[in-house]
Design a protein around this motif. Structure first.
Motif, mmCIF file in Angstrom:
data_model
loop_
_atom_site.group_PDB
_atom_site.id
_atom_site.type_symbol
_atom_site.label_atom_id
_atom_site.label_comp_id
_atom_site.label_asym_id
_atom_site.label_seq_id
_atom_site.Cartn_x
_atom_site.Cartn_y
_atom_site.Cartn_z
ATOM 1 N N LEU A 1 0.728 -1.645 -0.180
ATOM 2 C CA LEU A 1 0.158 0.607 0.364
ATOM 3 C C LEU A 1 0.912 0.961 0.102
ATOM 4 N N MET A 2 0.221 1.694 -0.883
ATOM 5 C CA MET A 2 1.488 3.241 -0.772
ATOM 6 C C MET A 2 0.655 4.067 0.352
ATOM 7 N N ARG A 3 1.795 4.539 1.447
ATOM 8 C CA ARG A 3 1.620 5.183 2.351
ATOM 9 C C ARG A 3 1.054 3.813 3.607
ATOM 10 N N GLN A 4 2.259 2.675 3.225
ATOM 11 C CA GLN A 4 1.692 1.902 4.447
ATOM 12 C C GLN A 4 2.980 2.096 5.430
ATOM 13 N N ALA A 5 3.560 3.012 5.531
ATOM 14 C CA ALA A 5 4.743 3.395 7.086
ATOM 15 C C ALA A 5 4.130 4.898 6.932
ATOM 16 N N LEU B 1 6.791 7.185 17.915
ATOM 17 C CA LEU B 1 7.904 7.737 16.756
ATOM 18 C C LEU B 1 7.922 9.203 17.039
ATOM 19 N N ARG B 2 6.868 9.394 15.660
ATOM 20 C CA ARG B 2 6.183 10.678 15.598
ATOM 21 C C ARG B 2 6.743 11.733 16.765
ATOM 22 N N GLU B 3 6.267 11.405 17.820
ATOM 23 C CA GLU B 3 5.880 12.629 18.988
ATOM 24 C C GLU B 3 6.965 13.198 19.056
ATOM 25 N N VAL C 1 7.793 -0.702 1.104
ATOM 26 C CA VAL C 1 7.932 0.689 0.244
ATOM 27 C C VAL C 1 9.561 1.599 1.595
ATOM 28 N N ILE C 2 10.410 1.708 1.522
ATOM 29 C CA ILE C 2 11.093 2.631 2.210
ATOM 30 C C ILE C 2 10.523 3.450 2.313
ATOM 31 N N PHE C 3 10.996 4.386 3.769
ATOM 32 C CA PHE C 3 9.975 5.264 4.441
ATOM 33 C C PHE C 3 11.104 6.460 4.359
ATOM 34 N N ALA C 4 11.011 7.240 2.986
ATOM 35 C CA ALA C 4 11.560 8.576 2.368
ATOM 36 C C ALA C 4 10.706 9.283 2.440
ATOM 37 N N ASP C 5 10.613 10.535 1.046
ATOM 38 C CA ASP C 5 9.609 11.298 0.623
ATOM 39 C C ASP C 5 10.200 11.785 -0.632
ATOM 40 N N ILE C 6 9.563 12.382 -1.632
ATOM 41 C CA ILE C 6 9.823 12.282 -2.837
ATOM 42 C C ILE C 6 10.121 13.579 -3.057
ATOM 43 N N LEU C 7 10.124 14.264 -1.965
ATOM 44 C CA LEU C 7 10.825 15.760 -2.007
ATOM 45 C C LEU C 7 12.653 15.899 -1.508
ATOM 46 N N LEU C 8 12.764 14.936 -1.141
ATOM 47 C CA LEU C 8 13.689 14.978 -0.276
ATOM 48 C C LEU C 8 15.482 15.305 -0.824
ATOM 49 N N ASP D 1 0.275 23.034 6.333
ATOM 50 C CA ASP D 1 0.087 23.233 5.313
ATOM 51 C C ASP D 1 0.777 22.051 4.345
ATOM 52 N N GLY D 2 1.656 21.438 4.932
ATOM 53 C CA GLY D 2 2.455 20.738 4.529
ATOM 54 C C GLY D 2 3.614 20.933 3.857
ATOM 55 N N PRO D 3 4.782 20.685 2.799
ATOM 56 C CA PRO D 3 5.595 20.864 2.214
ATOM 57 C C PRO D 3 5.798 22.369 1.752
ATOM 58 N N SER E 1 5.817 20.776 -9.991
ATOM 59 C CA SER E 1 4.641 21.532 -9.756
ATOM 60 C C SER E 1 5.119 22.129 -7.896
ATOM 61 N N TYR E 2 5.630 21.416 -7.775
ATOM 62 C CA TYR E 2 5.236 21.575 -6.608
ATOM 63 C C TYR E 2 7.065 22.919 -6.232
ATOM 64 N N VAL E 3 8.105 22.409 -7.187
ATOM 65 C CA VAL E 3 8.752 23.522 -6.993
ATOM 66 C C VAL E 3 7.588 25.115 -7.243
ATOM 67 N N LEU F 1 7.567 5.071 -9.436
ATOM 68 C CA LEU F 1 7.589 6.704 -9.973
ATOM 69 C C LEU F 1 6.219 6.718 -9.532
ATOM 70 N N PHE F 2 6.606 7.883 -8.971
ATOM 71 C CA PHE F 2 4.784 8.698 -8.105
ATOM 72 C C PHE F 2 5.125 9.929 -8.912
ATOM 73 N N ASP F 3 3.577 9.710 -9.749
ATOM 74 C CA ASP F 3 3.287 11.014 -10.650
ATOM 75 C C ASP F 3 2.007 11.332 -9.724
ATOM 76 N N SER F 4 2.156 11.651 -8.829
ATOM 77 C CA SER F 4 0.637 11.880 -8.045
ATOM 78 C C SER F 4 -0.116 13.203 -8.828
ATOM 79 N N TRP F 5 0.059 14.536 -9.287
ATOM 80 C CA TRP F 5 -0.435 15.549 -9.436
ATOM 81 C C TRP F 5 -1.052 16.108 -10.815
ATOM 82 N N VAL F 6 -0.190 14.911 -12.373
ATOM 83 C CA VAL F 6 -0.288 14.341 -13.174
ATOM 84 C C VAL F 6 -1.103 14.578 -14.209
HETATM 85 O O1 CP3 Z 1 4.448 5.109 1.136
HETATM 86 C C1 CP3 Z 1 5.486 4.461 1.670
HETATM 87 O O2 CP3 Z 1 4.874 4.552 2.928
HETATM 88 C C2 CP3 Z 1 6.768 5.280 2.035
HETATM 89 C C3 CP3 Z 1 6.982 6.271 2.192
HETATM 90 C C4 CP3 Z 1 5.892 7.493 1.673
HETATM 91 C C5 CP3 Z 1 6.236 8.966 2.195
HETATM 92 N N1 CP3 Z 1 5.447 10.310 1.529
HETATM 93 C C6 CP3 Z 1 6.052 9.061 3.878
HETATM 94 C C7 CP3 Z 1 5.152 11.023 3.935
HETATM 95 C C8 CP3 Z 1 6.168 7.623 0.535
HETATM 96 C C9 CP3 Z 1 6.174 6.807 -0.722
HETATM 97 C C10 CP3 Z 1 5.512 9.300 -0.331
HETATM 98 C C11 CP3 Z 1 6.019 10.121 -1.462
HETATM 99 C C12 CP3 Z 1 5.025 11.659 -1.578
HETATM 100 N N2 CP3 Z 1 5.621 12.181 -0.527
HETATM 101 C C13 CP3 Z 1 4.195 11.873 -2.552
HETATM 102 C C14 CP3 Z 1 3.797 10.813 -3.367
HETATM 103 C C15 CP3 Z 1 2.570 9.958 -3.091
HETATM 104 C C16 CP3 Z 1 1.391 11.119 -2.878
HETATM 105 O O3 CP3 Z 1 0.695 10.721 -1.570
HETATM 106 O O4 CP3 Z 1 0.532 11.229 -3.823
HETATM 107 C C17 CP3 Z 1 4.461 13.641 -2.144
HETATM 108 C C18 CP3 Z 1 3.208 13.569 -3.422
HETATM 109 C C19 CP3 Z 1 4.282 13.453 -1.734
HETATM 110 C C20 CP3 Z 1 4.620 14.679 -0.713
HETATM 111 C C21 CP3 Z 1 4.210 15.146 0.344
HETATM 112 N N3 CP3 Z 1 5.270 14.092 1.853
HETATM 113 C C22 CP3 Z 1 3.029 15.561 1.477
HETATM 114 C C23 CP3 Z 1 2.086 16.002 0.231
HETATM 115 C C24 CP3 Z 1 3.143 15.411 2.299
HETATM 116 C C25 CP3 Z 1 2.121 16.255 3.526
HETATM 117 C C26 CP3 Z 1 0.877 16.023 3.475
HETATM 118 C C27 CP3 Z 1 0.615 14.829 4.482
HETATM 119 O O5 CP3 Z 1 0.332 12.954 4.123
HETATM 120 O O6 CP3 Z 1 0.933 15.017 5.267
HETATM 121 C C28 CP3 Z 1 3.915 15.035 2.713
HETATM 122 C C29 CP3 Z 1 4.589 14.230 4.457
HETATM 123 C C30 CP3 Z 1 4.624 13.045 4.464
HETATM 124 N N4 CP3 Z 1 5.169 12.068 3.351
HETATM 125 C C31 CP3 Z 1 4.173 11.983 5.235
HETATM 126 C C32 CP3 Z 1 4.547 10.852 5.957
HETATM 127 C C33 CP3 Z 1 4.346 9.488 6.215
HETATM 128 C C34 CP3 Z 1 3.832 12.488 6.954
HETATM 129 C C35 CP3 Z 1 4.730 13.085 7.277
HETATM 130 C C36 CP3 Z 1 4.239 13.000 8.966
HETATM 131 O O7 CP3 Z 1 4.099 12.402 9.652
HETATM 132 O O8 CP3 Z 1 3.531 14.172 9.203
#
Ligand code: CP3
Length: 350
Positions: free
Chosen positions: A28-32, A42-44, A75-82, A97-99, A155-157, A208-213
């Motif tokens: 699942l996408m965002r399974q972590a 942990l997030r606290e 799926v590795i815990f990281a972010d597309i913006l890193l 507001d998120g990123p 789109s973020y940039v 490859l995440f094209d979330s907003w295409v």
């Molecule tokens: O999928 C997974 O479990 C792996 C980890 C993962 C995260 N972000 C962790 C995260 C993955 C694969 C992403 C990808 C990601 N990041 C995308 C593409 C996927 C999608 O959802 O369309 C995008 C657009 C982002 C950018 C991003 N990161 C946003 C817009 C946000 C804020 C919105 C939100 O959900 O909070 C994040 C933060 C983020 N990335 C969190 C996590 C677990 C939440 C952080 C927190 O604990 O506050």
């Protein structure tokens, strides 16, 4: 059970390549993430970015859902913006507001100092997290590495954060196509380097995440986004690592998405899975496509929605079960447990 040679360790890889499997693989996408109490604990103590920067924590969070559920990929815990930071595009996460991008690109001059990133120096912590998870899982299930597609990152940039209508991206794209293309090319080269570095660290599947295409119509997708996506997907293909091309909101242009590349096309829930497969044609696998909100309803509704996806997969090889987008933070963890069981126990002949 059908007679196949696959087992749990190769189920996801086999399904990505269109080979028969003993049961439909699911991840699942965002399974972590925040729906898990152990993540919130942990997030606290740490910010989201701090968690990403600490390979031990990122590895632990990656493995949290696998300790609970029999998922077929980690799926590795990281972010597309890193990767943006290393390109000279700073950002931070705002708790409301998120990123937030610190210096947006809206004109040619804004690209001064923006350069292709280097994963080894910019995000070594991601690569270390991949290595830790690979070691910990010892081949039990594959590790999924990922990156954002050029359009989604652009789109973020350009917008500076979330957007409702993508007006700034589209304005730059149409009014200053060469500046837009330069940014897209810098992002594409950076993304290729990040994906290949994750493979070198041990990732066995890429997404490859094209979330907003889905903000684009098919014509503009073809002209402005697809060439860069295609470049990324060509550069990472043929390395023995299946690549999933997830294009959210793109059900009106699946033929173009498929043509841009990938062994698997990930689709959202706005199209029935059988129709998506018909439009994608043969020779490509499909991933999806349960509405994440189905996990919020009563068990009967979850079952009905999941069975609909599975029935539409028609028992044909080449289906990876996933949501149509990420797990919602309000998802009850028990619903995920039920879903994983349901998918694995599904009998296509039944
Ligand atoms: O999928 C997974 O479990 C792996 C980890 C993962 C995260 N972000 C962790 C995260 C993955 C694969 C992403 C990808 C990601 N990041 C995308 C593409 C996927 C999608 O959802 O369309 C995008 C657009 C982002 C950018 C991003 N990161 C946003 C817009 C946000 C804020 C919105 C939100 O959900 O909070 C994040 C933060 C983020 N990335 C969190 C996590 C677990 C939440 C952080 C927190 O604990 O506050």
């Amino acid at each position: 059970m059908k007679e196949t040679t696959t087992d749990v360790t190769t189920r996801l890889l086999d399904a990505c390549l269109g080979k028969p499997v003993d049961a439909t693989p699911i991840w699942l996408m965002r399974q972590a993430g925040r729906y898990l109490p152990e993540y919130r604990a942990l997030r606290e103590k740490l910010s989201f970015i701090e968690m990403c920067h600490r390979p031990d924590v990122a590895a632990e969070v990656t493995l949290q859902p696998l300790a609970r559920y029999e998922l077929d990929g980690a799926v590795i815990f990281a972010d597309i913006l890193l990767p943006l930071e290393g390109m000279g595009i700073g950002f931070h996460f705002d708790s409301h507001d998120g990123p937030v991008i610190e210096r947006t690109v809206r004109a040619a001059a804004d690209l001064d100092g923006v350069h292709v990133g280097d994963p080894g120096t910019d995000t070594p912590y991601v690569l270390e997290a991949v290595r830790l998870v690979v070691r910990e899982l010892a081949g039990k299930v594959p590790v999924i590495g990922f990156a954002g597609a050029p359009f989604t990152l652009a789109s973020y940039v350009i917008e500076g954060g979330h957007s409702r209508n993508y007006a700034d991206v589209k304005r730059l794209m149409l009014a200053e196509p060469s500046t837009f293309a330069r940014l897209m090319a810098l992002l594409a080269d950076t993304v290729v380097a990040h994906l290949l570095a994750q493979v070198e660290a041990g990732a066995q599947v890429l997404q490859l995440f094209d979330s907003w295409v889905g903000a684009l119509g098919p014509g503009d997708y073809e002209r402005f986004a697809a060439p860069h996506t295609r470049r990324v997907l060509e550069a990472v293909s043929g390395r023995g690592v299946p690549v999933i091309h997830f294009a959210c909101g793109a059900s009106g242009m699946l033929a173009q998405v498929r043509a841009a590349g990938g062994d698997v096309v990930g689709v959202d829930w706005r199209i029935d899975l059988d129709r998506a497969r018909d439009e994608l044609g043969d020779g490509v696998a499909v991933q999806g496509n349960l509405d994440p909100a189905a996990l919020l309803g009563p068990p009967g509704e979850l079952e009905r929605h999941a069975a609909d996806v599975l029935r539409r997969a028609r028992g044909r090889p080449g289906h990876v079960f996933n949501l149509g987008h990420g797990v919602l933070p309000s998802t009850p963890p028990d619903a995920v447990a039920r879903l994983v069981e349901l998918v694995h126990e599904w009998n296509p002949e039944g």
